[in-house]
Structures are given as C-alpha cells and as structure tokens.
Design an enzyme around this catalytic site. Sequence first.
Site, short mmCIF file in Angstrom:
data_model
loop_
_atom_site.label_atom_id
_atom_site.label_comp_id
_atom_site.label_asym_id
_atom_site.label_seq_id
_atom_site.Cartn_x
_atom_site.Cartn_y
_atom_site.Cartn_z
CD GLU A 112 -1.95 -3.84 0.88
OE1 GLU A 112 -2.05 -5.16 1.11
OE2 GLU A 112 -2.07 -2.97 1.94
CG ASP A 136 -3.07 -10.54 12.02
OD1 ASP A 136 -3.04 -9.51 11.43
OD2 ASP A 136 -2.06 -11.14 12.54
CG ASN A 165 -3.27 -7.82 7.82
OD1 ASN A 165 -3.63 -7.30 6.59
ND2 ASN A 165 -2.00 -8.03 8.16
NE ARG A 168 6.08 -8.66 3.88
CZ ARG A 168 5.26 -8.55 4.52
NH1 ARG A 168 4.92 -9.31 5.68
NH2 ARG A 168 4.42 -7.42 4.51
CD GLU A 181 8.32 -14.01 5.64
OE1 GLU A 181 8.67 -14.15 6.95
OE2 GLU A 181 7.43 -13.44 5.28
NE ARG A 184 1.27 -16.82 4.44
CZ ARG A 184 1.75 -16.27 5.61
NH1 ARG A 184 0.81 -15.62 6.59
NH2 ARG A 184 3.08 -16.25 5.64
CB CYS A 199 -0.92 -0.04 1.00
SG CYS A 199 -0.31 -0.33 2.61
NE ARG A 233 6.37 -17.71 7.86
CZ ARG A 233 5.78 -16.77 8.22
NH1 ARG A 233 5.91 -15.42 7.98
NH2 ARG A 233 4.67 -16.91 9.10
CB CYS A 284 -4.20 -1.02 3.80
SG CYS A 284 -3.08 -2.04 4.84
CD GLU A 301 -1.31 -12.18 9.24
OE1 GLU A 301 -0.35 -12.07 10.26
OE2 GLU A 301 -1.38 -11.11 8.59
P1 ATP Z 1 3.15 -13.35 9.27
O1 ATP Z 1 2.93 -13.26 10.52
O2 ATP Z 1 2.75 -14.80 8.70
O3 ATP Z 1 4.51 -13.52 8.81
P2 ATP Z 1 2.55 -10.97 8.46
O4 ATP Z 1 1.91 -10.20 9.58
O5 ATP Z 1 4.10 -10.43 8.30
O6 ATP Z 1 2.43 -12.35 8.42
P3 ATP Z 1 1.51 -8.92 6.69
O7 ATP Z 1 2.48 -7.98 6.60
O8 ATP Z 1 0.23 -8.47 7.49
O9 ATP Z 1 1.78 -10.19 7.03
O10 ATP Z 1 1.09 -9.21 5.37
C1 ATP Z 1 -0.40 -9.05 4.74
C2 ATP Z 1 -0.70 -10.61 4.26
O11 ATP Z 1 0.18 -10.73 3.28
C3 ATP Z 1 -0.74 -11.53 5.27
O12 ATP Z 1 -1.79 -11.83 5.76
C4 ATP Z 1 -0.40 -12.86 4.29
O13 ATP Z 1 -1.49 -13.21 3.68
C5 ATP Z 1 0.36 -12.30 3.16
N1 ATP Z 1 1.80 -12.53 3.45
C6 ATP Z 1 2.84 -12.07 4.35
N2 ATP Z 1 3.93 -12.34 4.24
C7 ATP Z 1 3.93 -13.71 3.51
C8 ATP Z 1 4.75 -14.50 2.96
N3 ATP Z 1 6.04 -14.59 3.37
N4 ATP Z 1 4.42 -15.50 2.33
C9 ATP Z 1 2.82 -15.42 1.66
N5 ATP Z 1 2.13 -14.44 2.09
C10 ATP Z 1 2.56 -13.48 3.07
ZN ZN Z 2 -1.27 -2.12 3.54
MG MG Z 3 5.72 -11.61 8.22
#
Ligand code: ATP
Ligand code: ZN
Ligand code: MG
Length: 534
Positions: free
Chosen positions: A355, A420, A442, A335, A337, A475, A305, A347, A468, A439
């Site tokens: 978004e 979430d 959110n 990302r 991870e 997922r 966003c 993940r 947002c 998750e």
């Molecule tokens: P998590 O706690 O699982 O790491 P996050 O809190 O980092 O998630 P947000 O930053 O809130 O995730 O991102 C919004 C959405 O993007 C998440 O709800 C999820 O659906 C998706 N998302 C985030 N990170 C990943 C990832 N590494 N792989 C796949 N989907 C992801």
């Molecule tokens: Zn956002």
């Molecule tokens: Mg995360």
Amino acid sequence: MRFYGEAVLKLSKQPPRDFAEELKSLVEKLNKEVLLKGAKHPEDGARITSFVIKDDEIFFNMESGRAVPIHVAILRIKNNLAPILGRKYKIGIRSLLLKDVRIELDEEFSVGVEVPIVEKIETKEGQTVITLKPLEESLLQKPILQRLISLIEEKEQRKRWGGKIEHWQKIKESRKKRIIFKDDPNVILERIGWISNIAPGQWFFTPPFTYIFRKFEEMLIDIVLKPLGFVEAIFPKMEPIEIGLKTGHLKGTPNQMVFASLPISYNIEEFEAWQDYVSIYGEADLEFLQKFVEPPKYYLCFAQCPPFYRFLSKTIFTDKHLPLKWFDRSGPSFRWEGAGGLRGIERLVEFHRVEIVWLGTPEQVIEIRNRLLERYEYFMDKALDLEWRWAWVTPWFLVHAGETEEMKEEIDINQPGTIDFEAYLPYKGDREDHRNWLEIGNISIHGAKYTKAFRIRHAAEKTLWTGCSGFGIERWVLAFLAQKGFERDSWPETVRKYIRDIPRGLEASNYPRPQYFDLKKLIERRVGIKEHGE
Ligand code: ATP
Ligand code: ZN
Ligand code: MG
C-alpha cells in the site's frame, strides 16, 4: 424541504405570570432574529407558530426550512431562554423534547431508513413525508435530521444506479501482446503443491511460490517506488473500530470486513467453564465461545491505508515537511468476498498488498500520482510485458447527479478519483469480454476526504490532499503467470534477472498428489529450480 414539530421545555417549576407576558415579546424577537440567523430567505429559517405554558412546561409549535432545521431552532430557543429564566425567575430548564416531527421533502423517495427514530415514511404527489418518534435533547445536539435527509438522498441515488456502483471508463491500454499461455495458473499452482488451501480464501504459500511472490514485491519497490523516493513504514493490521467509522468503511462495506474481538478478561479463571467444556467434549462449541469474547472492538486490515491517516491525525505541517511518500507491506489484508466469489489466488479472504500512500498540497499529490503512473506503466508494460489497461472509476459516493454524464468524452484525471489497473487473463477467455480482465491494482487521489476527517492540517491553512495506491501482490503474480506461463526462457529480461533460483517446496510421499508429480517436475524444470546439491 420543510420541518414541522412541537418542542416541550420542562422547567424546574411553574413560571410566574410576568414571565408568560415577557415570553410573547421574547418569541417575537426569536422569530425576527435568532431563528433566521444563517438563512438567506426567511422561509429557509425557523419560526415559532404558536406557544403555550401549561404548569411547568412550555410548548412551542414550530416550522422551519432547510437552513435552520427544527432541532437546531429549538436548541437556539433553549439557549436564549435559559439565562432569562435562570437569572430573573430562578427557574432551570430540566429537559427538552421534540415531538411530532414531520419532514416534508419535495421529491418522491422510494427507499426506507431503518433507524429507531423513524416512525414512518410516506410518499404522495411528488412529496415524501417522514414522521419521527419523539427526540430527546442528547439526540438534538447531533446534526441528526440533516444526516437522515442525506442518507435518504444517498440511498435513492444508489438505488437508481442499480447494482452498478462504479462508473468505468478506459483511459489507456497496452498494445495486444502475444499470448503464449492459456492455462489457469491457480489450478497449476495448487496441483504442483506450491500453494495449498487451508480455509475459504486462505492459502499456505510454500517456499517456491513465496520466492516468486517476494520477487514481485521487490521489483515494484526497485522499479516504481525507490526512484520516486518512497520509504517504508509499518502500519498496524488490527484497526480500532473508530478508524473505520471515520473512513466510511464501517458504513460502506460491513459485509466484507472481518471483525476482531478481545477475550472477556485476562484472568484465566474466568474461562474455567470453557476449558472444562473443551476438555470433556474435545470440540469448540462456537455459540458457547461467544460468552467468552467481547463484541468486536477492531476489524482486520481492510483498505490498509487508514491507519496512516489516523497516525497523522491532528498533525500540523508546513511546506518544508511536505510531501510525505511512504509505503507499507507489513502484513495481510482480510476481506470476506462471499463464499461464491473466491477463486485460487485471484480473489482471496487473506491477501497481501503493498500500500503506497502520499500526502501534500493538491499540486504535489497530483504530481506524485502522475509520476507513479509513469513508473507503473514502465513496470507493467516493459518490465513485466503485460497486456494491461487502465480505467477511470468513480466510486458511487463521488458521483453526483448528472456529473458523470458530462464526463463522457474527456476525462480530467487530475482531480480526486481512482484509476484501476487491469490485466488480461487468457485462461478466462476472450479479451473482448470484460469478465476476463482482473483488477490487479489501483491508484487514487482522495482530495481532502481523509485530511478533513482526521484533521491533518497545514500551518498556513493550505489545503492538504492524500493519495494511495494498492498493489495486490497475488494478483500481479497471477496476471504474469497467466500471460507468460511457467517457462522462464519466455519471460522478459527483468523478471529473469530477479527470479533465478527458485527454492524447492514440500516433497513427501503424498505431496504433491502423486498424479501431479510429473507436472511439478515439468514446471520446476521450466522455471529452473535448483536440484539438491547443485
Ligand atoms: P475487486 O473489484 O476485484 O473486488 P476492489 O476494487 O475491491 O477489487 P480495492 O479495494 O481497490 O479492490 O483494493 C486494491 C487492490 O487490492 C486491488 O487492486 C487488488 O489488487 C487487491 N485486492 C482487493 N481485494 C482482493 C481480494 N479479495 N483478493 C486479492 N486481492 C485483492
Ligand atoms: Zn488506500
Ligand atoms: Mg472488492
């Protein structure tokens, strides 16, 4: 909180005796008025405790409180003396230096700060004393001491919270659903060749998986977004570094961001050494490659966003333009991870997300979030028939000491914060264990965080808020397959309506791996892939 230090004003020449006399009364005036401005109590303001002129330099010993930090005080002194020195004595101020700065905080902090200006941080008897290296004028122009103190307080708070950076509280959940499937879709999808790994956290999606993936996106748009009037836009996916600086991601999550660099030049001749190297050795020496790329000016889409706020920067709205309701699904997010955290499509390093963003007055932003929640609930509970739960999670930066304690029983969700959406993954084990939930999305209200940072304004100075919501497509697909399996007949009606004719994927002598071919046939029969020529 007290500040101590010595300021040195270097002049263009030694001032005459007259000025030395005049300075006494000037200092008195500064101490009585200028240095107390903005302070409720005199002890919160600043004070010159002594001063002396030596050759072409004036030395001020200073002391100050919270309201007028010492670096603010010395700038005020300079601004007051400059016109007098200039007009009356034809003397200019060449430079300004703040030395021997000591900050005394009335609390013992156990964290350090790694910036070049800090000499040392010591704690004793309920106090923390920060000693700084000399500060040049260019640094004094910034709210540097305030930032230093906030940083220490913030780091201390984070440390006290331990590894737990989010507060989690369940606010709603579905009833327990009948679980008809226990296998891990990540494994199955890979074995039947619908997805194929190409690098850590990066997968190739073949047509059958892509088809299902797109249908989930389509369902979200039809069922949740269109009825609420959201319209599509395309946001850029390579974001200039300044955006991350403004949103705070560059500070908060640099360990998860994928940075992007430009080549050192557009002129191919400057790459001759590189081209020669690759020609002869036939490999990419990554150390050497660094000589041909600039430091990163960009990072790849992380939160998705932020470009929306950057786009709206300095825009002025009136009531008739609001609210704004848009969504973006134009490309992947990236990302890092950590190699250990990656798993199938659960993940990923490269993932896809719809978004959803909105802007309006606080009432509008809350109302839209609430309408979205209703549609989301219908979508996850009725359309997909998932077992789900929602939790109010407050990122640590919104948690001020004590506040979360008060929020224990009743949470007011009509305020800035995040909810979430989680889904139960039966293949992971018991639903009682929180690690077996994922998750999937959110929804957040940011308050004025981004409208302030990016100066998005209302013509009548009304407060503007943003919200947002991130829908991680992989997922949602994973959660659905994990709970419902690959048997189309046991899928809910809405999903059957959308997912009808799954196209065929890759078929080759060794793809998918021969031992999994039966599994593939079985799955294809179950989800109803059309046979050739049918
Ligand atoms: P998590 O706690 O699982 O790491 P996050 O809190 O980092 O998630 P947000 O930053 O809130 O995730 O991102 C919004 C959405 O993007 C998440 O709800 C999820 O659906 C998706 N998302 C985030 N990170 C990943 C990832 N590494 N792989 C796949 N989907 C992801
Ligand atoms: Zn956002
Ligand atoms: Mg995360």
